[in-house]
Design an enzyme around this catalytic site. Structure first.
Site, PDB file in Angstrom:
ATOM      1  N   ASP A   1     -40.843  34.701 -53.134  1.00 10.54           N
ATOM      2  CA  ASP A   1     -41.981  34.975 -54.049  1.00 10.54           C
ATOM      3  C   ASP A   1     -42.306  34.940 -55.592  1.00 10.54           C
ATOM      4  O   ASP A   1     -41.724  35.692 -56.026  1.00 10.54           O
ATOM      5  CB  ASP A   1     -42.541  35.881 -53.233  1.00 10.54           C
ATOM      6  CG  ASP A   1     -44.452  35.992 -52.844  1.00 10.54           C
ATOM      7  OD1 ASP A   1     -44.784  35.787 -54.253  1.00 10.54           O
ATOM      8  OD2 ASP A   1     -44.881  36.123 -52.263  1.00 10.54           O
TER       9      ASP A   1
ATOM     10  N   TYR B   1     -60.024  30.732 -59.831  1.00 10.90           N
ATOM     11  CA  TYR B   1     -58.820  29.930 -60.278  1.00 10.90           C
ATOM     12  C   TYR B   1     -59.040  29.023 -61.415  1.00 10.90           C
ATOM     13  O   TYR B   1     -57.721  29.163 -62.049  1.00 10.90           O
ATOM     14  CB  TYR B   1     -58.972  28.985 -58.897  1.00 10.90           C
ATOM     15  CG  TYR B   1     -58.285  27.941 -59.085  1.00 10.90           C
ATOM     16  CD1 TYR B   1     -56.888  27.531 -58.748  1.00 10.90           C
ATOM     17  CD2 TYR B   1     -59.168  26.081 -59.596  1.00 10.90           C
ATOM     18  CE1 TYR B   1     -56.024  26.860 -59.156  1.00 10.90           C
ATOM     19  CE2 TYR B   1     -58.172  25.107 -59.600  1.00 10.90           C
ATOM     20  CZ  TYR B   1     -56.213  26.052 -58.897  1.00 10.90           C
ATOM     21  OH  TYR B   1     -55.519  24.933 -59.421  1.00 10.90           O
TER      22      TYR B   1
HETATM   23  P1  NDP Z   1     -49.513  22.717 -52.123  1.00 10.07           P
HETATM   24  O1  NDP Z   1     -50.331  23.929 -51.813  1.00 10.07           O
HETATM   25  O2  NDP Z   1     -49.175  21.822 -51.465  1.00 10.07           O
HETATM   26  O3  NDP Z   1     -48.283  23.234 -52.739  1.00 10.07           O
HETATM   27  C1  NDP Z   1     -48.112  24.640 -53.009  1.00 10.07           C
HETATM   28  C2  NDP Z   1     -46.735  24.876 -53.870  1.00 10.07           C
HETATM   29  O4  NDP Z   1     -46.675  26.368 -53.785  1.00 10.07           O
HETATM   30  C3  NDP Z   1     -45.872  24.750 -51.856  1.00 10.07           C
HETATM   31  O5  NDP Z   1     -44.645  24.517 -52.102  1.00 10.07           O
HETATM   32  C4  NDP Z   1     -45.969  26.923 -51.680  1.00 10.07           C
HETATM   33  O6  NDP Z   1     -44.766  27.021 -51.641  1.00 10.07           O
HETATM   34  C5  NDP Z   1     -45.991  26.828 -53.272  1.00 10.07           C
HETATM   35  N1  NDP Z   1     -46.365  28.209 -53.223  1.00 10.07           N
HETATM   36  C6  NDP Z   1     -47.578  29.049 -53.598  1.00 10.07           C
HETATM   37  N2  NDP Z   1     -47.778  30.284 -52.965  1.00 10.07           N
HETATM   38  C7  NDP Z   1     -46.346  30.867 -53.367  1.00 10.07           C
HETATM   39  C8  NDP Z   1     -45.678  32.436 -54.180  1.00 10.07           C
HETATM   40  N3  NDP Z   1     -46.054  32.534 -54.309  1.00 10.07           N
HETATM   41  N4  NDP Z   1     -44.702  32.210 -54.227  1.00 10.07           N
HETATM   42  C9  NDP Z   1     -43.663  31.038 -54.124  1.00 10.07           C
HETATM   43  N5  NDP Z   1     -43.606  29.941 -53.788  1.00 10.07           N
HETATM   44  C10 NDP Z   1     -45.270  30.225 -54.042  1.00 10.07           C
HETATM   45  O7  NDP Z   1     -50.715  22.550 -53.966  1.00 10.07           O
HETATM   46  P2  NDP Z   1     -50.203  21.805 -54.353  1.00 10.07           P
HETATM   47  O8  NDP Z   1     -49.139  20.799 -54.760  1.00 10.07           O
HETATM   48  O9  NDP Z   1     -51.336  21.339 -55.186  1.00 10.07           O
HETATM   49  O10 NDP Z   1     -50.346  22.692 -55.814  1.00 10.07           O
HETATM   50  C11 NDP Z   1     -49.224  22.706 -56.881  1.00 10.07           C
HETATM   51  C12 NDP Z   1     -49.847  23.204 -57.923  1.00 10.07           C
HETATM   52  O11 NDP Z   1     -50.656  21.387 -58.616  1.00 10.07           O
HETATM   53  C13 NDP Z   1     -50.387  24.184 -58.358  1.00 10.07           C
HETATM   54  O12 NDP Z   1     -49.983  25.029 -59.488  1.00 10.07           O
HETATM   55  C14 NDP Z   1     -52.132  23.811 -58.388  1.00 10.07           C
HETATM   56  O13 NDP Z   1     -52.869  24.456 -58.886  1.00 10.07           O
HETATM   57  C15 NDP Z   1     -52.248  22.398 -58.927  1.00 10.07           C
HETATM   58  N6  NDP Z   1     -52.899  21.778 -58.988  1.00 10.07           N
HETATM   59  C16 NDP Z   1     -53.180  21.098 -57.677  1.00 10.07           C
HETATM   60  C17 NDP Z   1     -54.493  20.043 -57.461  1.00 10.07           C
HETATM   61  C18 NDP Z   1     -54.725  19.888 -56.929  1.00 10.07           C
HETATM   62  O14 NDP Z   1     -55.619  18.925 -56.326  1.00 10.07           O
HETATM   63  N7  NDP Z   1     -54.059  19.781 -55.111  1.00 10.07           N
HETATM   64  C19 NDP Z   1     -54.993  19.769 -58.947  1.00 10.07           C
HETATM   65  C20 NDP Z   1     -54.690  20.820 -60.154  1.00 10.07           C
HETATM   66  C21 NDP Z   1     -53.880  21.375 -59.874  1.00 10.07           C
HETATM   67  P3  NDP Z   1     -44.447  28.438 -50.151  1.00 10.07           P
HETATM   68  O15 NDP Z   1     -45.759  28.406 -49.893  1.00 10.07           O
HETATM   69  O16 NDP Z   1     -43.270  27.470 -49.186  1.00 10.07           O
HETATM   70  O17 NDP Z   1     -43.981  29.381 -50.872  1.00 10.07           O
HETATM   71  C1  8X3 Z   2     -57.106  21.955 -58.665  1.00  9.89           C
HETATM   72  C2  8X3 Z   2     -58.571  21.144 -58.984  1.00  9.89           C
HETATM   73  O1  8X3 Z   2     -61.005  20.502 -59.160  1.00  9.89           O
HETATM   74  O2  8X3 Z   2     -60.102  21.896 -57.084  1.00  9.89           O
HETATM   75  O3  8X3 Z   2     -56.540  22.239 -59.873  1.00  9.89           O
HETATM   76  O4  8X3 Z   2     -60.121  23.161 -58.649  1.00  9.89           O
HETATM   77  S1  8X3 Z   2     -59.813  21.659 -58.259  1.00  9.89           S
END
Ligand code: NDP
Ligand code: 8X3
Length: 250
Positions: free
Chosen positions: A58, A151
């Site tokens: 984590d 966020y």
């Molecule tokens: P997902 O929820 O699909 O993936 C999130 C990942 O982060 C998982 O692999 C999860 O793994 C890991 N994670 C979450 N919390 C923890 C923790 N406490 N310790 C270790 N690992 C953790 O989301 P996304 O792929 O969309 O997100 C990835 C990144 O992209 C994030 O930083 C998000 O803010 C960013 N992002 C996403 C956007 C979107 O619209 N989807 C847009 C812009 C940015 P596990 O649960 O196995 O630990």
């Molecule tokens: C994820 C994109 O617009 O949901 O970072 O915040 S938004």
């Protein structure tokens, strides 16, 4: 010489697709996350393409982060590329209704977790005077939208840290950059809305959002540039999106 990438949040969404894209290009992988089954599945899927090692921790637990990095076997100890991707949103509430546990989770994971992982890996890059750090920020780190408050604050912090890392590591020849995506269809909204599938699904309905593969291809483009090229800060949205609040839906 094949490079080794350390990817946080590799069990889902953007991180998992970056792993798949990097594997296609024979980049060796250290895949991190908390869901061991998914780490095992991805390791099995990609092992025919490249060397894969998994770490379960984590990012909020600083001792466990340090111990996990220290536990890497010798042939995975040299990390060329760090993808700081693990992160998520918890809730979408006006600030006056904010849930303190949600606030803690976002700041602990998106900001402090990114710092703990970086702290465990940057020293070896400084020592070698080589390395590439790619931070996954967000359009939420560039502008604030209604109810996005904490966020957005966490992703503005990632934006500041991306700049700060680039400044402080400049003397050591380490590349630092960020990808700031807009709406990408992953498990992001399932986590944000705590399993309320209808609400999560609606976020991506009526237009074509980005796919995690879109971000993964950009990540590979960035890490495959020649050594003198550093993509410092990149923002990417789907065509239907103009800003956090302007999305052209059918
Ligand atoms: P997902 O929820 O699909 O993936 C999130 C990942 O982060 C998982 O692999 C999860 O793994 C890991 N994670 C979450 N919390 C923890 C923790 N406490 N310790 C270790 N690992 C953790 O989301 P996304 O792929 O969309 O997100 C990835 C990144 O992209 C994030 O930083 C998000 O803010 C960013 N992002 C996403 C956007 C979107 O619209 N989807 C847009 C812009 C940015 P596990 O649960 O196995 O630990
Ligand atoms: C994820 C994109 O617009 O949901 O970072 O915040 S938004």
């Amino acid at each position: 010489m094949k490079k080794t990438a350390f990817i946080t949040g590799a069990t889902s969404g953007i991180g998992r697709e970056i792993a798949r894209e990097f594997a296609k290009h024979s980049i060796r992988l250290i895949l991190c996350g908390r869901r061991q089954e998914r780490l095992d599945e991805l390791q099995e899927e990609l092992s025919s393409q490249t060397d894969v090692f998994t770490l379960n921790f984590d990012v909020r637990a600083k001792e466990k982060v340090a111990a996990a990095v220290a536990s890497l076997p010798e042939n995975f100890q040299t990390i060329d590329i760090l993808i700081n991707n693990a992160g998520n949103a918890h809730g979408l509430d006006p600030i006056q209704n904010g849930n303190l546990d949600d606030w803690d989770a976002m700041l602990d994971i998106n900001v402090k977790g990114l710092l703990y992982v970086s702290n465990a890996i940057i020293p070896q890059m400084v020592e070698r005077k080589n390395g590439h750090i790619l931070n996954i920020g967000s359009t939420a780190g560039k502008e604030v939208y209604p109810n996005g408050n904490v966020y957005c604050a966490s992703k503005h912090a990632v934006d500041a840290l991306n700049q700060g890392m680039r400044i402080d590591l400049n003397a050591h020849g380490i590349r630092v950059g960020a990808i700031n995506p807009g709406l990408v269809e992953t498990e992001f909204s399932d986590v944000r809305f705590k399993g309320d599938d209808d609400r999560a699904d609606k976020v991506y309905q009526g237009y074509q959002p980005l796919k995690p593969q879109d971000i993964a291809e950009i990540a590979y483009f960035i890490v495959s540039r020649p050594a003198h090229v550093n993509v410092a800060d990149l923002m990417v949205m789907c065509t239907a999106q103009a800003s956090s609040t302007i999305v052209k839906k059918s």
